[in-house]
Scaffold this motif. Structure first.
Motif, PDB file in Angstrom:
ATOM      1  N   CYS A  31     -33.691  58.545   8.045  1.00  0.00           N
ATOM      2  CA  CYS A  31     -32.340  58.364   8.562  1.00  0.00           C
ATOM      3  C   CYS A  31     -31.449  57.824   7.444  1.00  0.00           C
ATOM      4  O   CYS A  31     -31.730  56.755   6.889  1.00  0.00           O
ATOM      5  CB  CYS A  31     -32.344  57.404   9.752  1.00  0.00           C
ATOM      6  N   TYR A  33     -28.599  56.438   7.279  1.00  0.00           N
ATOM      7  CA  TYR A  33     -27.802  55.232   7.498  1.00  0.00           C
ATOM      8  C   TYR A  33     -28.671  53.972   7.501  1.00  0.00           C
ATOM      9  O   TYR A  33     -28.156  52.856   7.561  1.00  0.00           O
ATOM     10  CB  TYR A  33     -27.083  55.313   8.857  1.00  0.00           C
ATOM     11  N   CYS A  34     -29.992  54.134   7.462  1.00  0.00           N
ATOM     12  CA  CYS A  34     -30.919  53.024   7.663  1.00  0.00           C
ATOM     13  C   CYS A  34     -31.661  52.664   6.385  1.00  0.00           C
ATOM     14  O   CYS A  34     -32.334  53.511   5.789  1.00  0.00           O
ATOM     15  CB  CYS A  34     -31.921  53.380   8.769  1.00  0.00           C
ATOM     16  N   MET A 104     -39.112  55.560  18.532  1.00  0.00           N
ATOM     17  CA  MET A 104     -38.311  56.732  18.197  1.00  0.00           C
ATOM     18  C   MET A 104     -38.462  57.777  19.298  1.00  0.00           C
ATOM     19  O   MET A 104     -39.539  57.902  19.890  1.00  0.00           O
ATOM     20  CB  MET A 104     -38.752  57.322  16.857  1.00  0.00           C
ATOM     21  N   GLU A 132     -28.015  56.104  18.249  1.00  0.00           N
ATOM     22  CA  GLU A 132     -27.043  56.211  17.151  1.00  0.00           C
ATOM     23  C   GLU A 132     -25.844  57.081  17.521  1.00  0.00           C
ATOM     24  O   GLU A 132     -24.705  56.669  17.410  1.00  0.00           O
ATOM     25  CB  GLU A 132     -27.674  56.729  15.846  1.00  0.00           C
ATOM     26  N   SER A 133     -26.107  58.331  17.957  1.00  0.00           N
ATOM     27  CA  SER A 133     -25.040  59.243  18.377  1.00  0.00           C
ATOM     28  C   SER A 133     -25.613  60.262  19.339  1.00  0.00           C
ATOM     29  O   SER A 133     -26.817  60.547  19.320  1.00  0.00           O
ATOM     30  CB  SER A 133     -24.439  59.958  17.164  1.00  0.00           C
ATOM     31  N   LEU A 139     -26.046  63.808  14.333  1.00  0.00           N
ATOM     32  CA  LEU A 139     -27.466  63.500  14.222  1.00  0.00           C
ATOM     33  C   LEU A 139     -28.107  64.292  13.089  1.00  0.00           C
ATOM     34  O   LEU A 139     -28.983  63.778  12.370  1.00  0.00           O
ATOM     35  CB  LEU A 139     -28.175  63.791  15.540  1.00  0.00           C
ATOM     36  N   VAL A 142     -26.899  62.864   9.602  1.00  0.00           N
ATOM     37  CA  VAL A 142     -27.513  61.592   9.199  1.00  0.00           C
ATOM     38  C   VAL A 142     -29.041  61.676   9.245  1.00  0.00           C
ATOM     39  O   VAL A 142     -29.723  60.656   9.153  1.00  0.00           O
ATOM     40  CB  VAL A 142     -27.017  60.420  10.070  1.00  0.00           C
ATOM     41  N   THR A 143     -29.576  62.893   9.357  1.00  0.00           N
ATOM     42  CA  THR A 143     -31.022  63.175   9.367  1.00  0.00           C
ATOM     43  C   THR A 143     -31.787  62.264  10.324  1.00  0.00           C
ATOM     44  O   THR A 143     -32.776  61.637   9.946  1.00  0.00           O
ATOM     45  CB  THR A 143     -31.622  63.101   7.942  1.00  0.00           C
ATOM     46  N   LYS A 144     -31.319  62.220  11.554  1.00  0.00           N
ATOM     47  CA  LYS A 144     -31.940  61.372  12.563  1.00  0.00           C
ATOM     48  C   LYS A 144     -33.288  61.905  13.030  1.00  0.00           C
ATOM     49  O   LYS A 144     -34.159  61.150  13.461  1.00  0.00           O
ATOM     50  CB  LYS A 144     -30.984  61.216  13.764  1.00  0.00           C
ATOM     51  N   LEU A 173     -20.141  56.231  13.075  1.00  0.00           N
ATOM     52  CA  LEU A 173     -21.162  57.033  12.391  1.00  0.00           C
ATOM     53  C   LEU A 173     -20.650  58.418  11.995  1.00  0.00           C
ATOM     54  O   LEU A 173     -21.152  59.017  11.048  1.00  0.00           O
ATOM     55  CB  LEU A 173     -22.401  57.167  13.282  1.00  0.00           C
ATOM     56  N   THR A 186     -21.817  61.002  22.726  1.00  0.00           N
ATOM     57  CA  THR A 186     -22.652  59.827  22.966  1.00  0.00           C
ATOM     58  C   THR A 186     -22.511  59.361  24.404  1.00  0.00           C
ATOM     59  O   THR A 186     -23.497  58.981  25.057  1.00  0.00           O
ATOM     60  CB  THR A 186     -22.274  58.687  21.996  1.00  0.00           C
TER      61      THR A 186
END
Length: 292
Positions: A31, A33-34, A104, A132-133, A139, A142-144, A173, A186
């Protein structure tokens, strides 16, 4: 007391919980953002180490009520190992009230309904899920490793097994470009999944991941400001229509404005508070006092 493998993270509501690291790091760890587990390589701790720490804690903190299983991927453990851990915790802490962990969506979906129920019956009763979204576009950017629909399915699957679900979303985000889409999608996911708890935080890109985030986003990223974060909160609350009661909190230290209430009964009062805050920008939390 423990020789923790740092950094060590837990949800704000687990501040007073006893923490056992049953895994290290995050098996996904992509992810953008993490930055939580970028310094670690994912691994599953040997039973002997986990058992020794449970034994030690039971001697020094025998009255512990809440227990959190770290790191970010405890649910990735094989079900039999998780049942072994849970059974031993219950043996050593007979007066416990709750055992919880991060989860997850893909790890929930990988477990069979039967395995989820076995773990629930063994004492694991709460999952913290990073939504997150709800926007598939964001998604992916941000490679969720999830979509809006897989998040809904994971939440429902966990709820069907009896779990209490606490979900987190990230204001800002999508930046300015995708702000409306981010929040509207969301709201749809939260309405459909109706988690027991929802919390928001505001995007903060640490230096170690900023370049990766901007590269993966694949177009100019325009951060939202505090006023736009309030706009996102207002739109999110106005659009949410969960089918059951949801406790909503936007009081994380990263947020410019604290908002809280319970759907559906507090929806209008939360929107009224946002209107009040919009008229009183002096109530905005100073950047220097925000906890990221």
């Amino acid at each position: 007391m423990f020789d923790y493998d740092y950094p060590l993270y837990r949800p704000p509501s687990e501040a007073k919980s006893l923490i056992f690291q049953v895994t290290l790091g995050c098996s996904f760890n992509k992810c953008s953002y993490c930055n939580m587990y970028r310094s670690k390589e994912y691994s599953e701790r040997p039973w002997e180490e986990i058992k020794a720490e449970i034994d030690l804690a039971s001697k020094h903190m025998p009255n512990s009520k809440r227990i959190f299983l770290a790191d970010g991927d405890a649910l990735n453990l094989p079900t039999n190992r998780m049942l072994q851990i849970l059974g031993y915790i219950r043996e050593k802490f007979p007066d416990y009230e709750r055992i919880s962990c991060y989860a997850m969506p893909q790890n929930i979906l990988k477990k069979s309904p039967e395995d989820l129920k076995k773990m629930y019956d063994a004492g694991l009763t709460m999952f913290y899920i990073g939504i997150e979204s709800g926007s598939d576009i964001i998604l992916k950017k941000v490679t969720k490793g999830a979509t809006g629909q897989t998040i809904i399915k994971a939440c429902q699957k966990a709820k069907d097994a009896g779990y209490t679900i606490s979900c987190m979303i990230i204001l800002g985000l999508g930046g300015k470009t995708y702000s409306k889409q981010h929040i509207e999608e969301t709201a749809k996911v939260l309405s459909a999944s109706a988690p027991h708890y929802v919390g928001t935080l505001t995007l903060h890109l640490e230096d170690g991941i900023r370049d990766e985030f901007l590269t993966k986003f694949k177009e100019p990223f325009l951060p939202i400001d505090d006023s736009e974060a309030l706009d996102e909160l207002e739109l999110l609350i106005s659009k949410m229509e969960p089918s059951s009661e949801v406790v909503f909190r936007a009081n994380h230290g990263s947020n410019a404005y604290p908002i809280g209430g319970t759907f559906p009964q507090d929806k209008q009062s939360m929107l009224q508070k946002i209107s009040h805050l919009r008229s009183h920008p002096e109530l905005c939390r100073p950047v220097g006092l925000r906890g990221f």
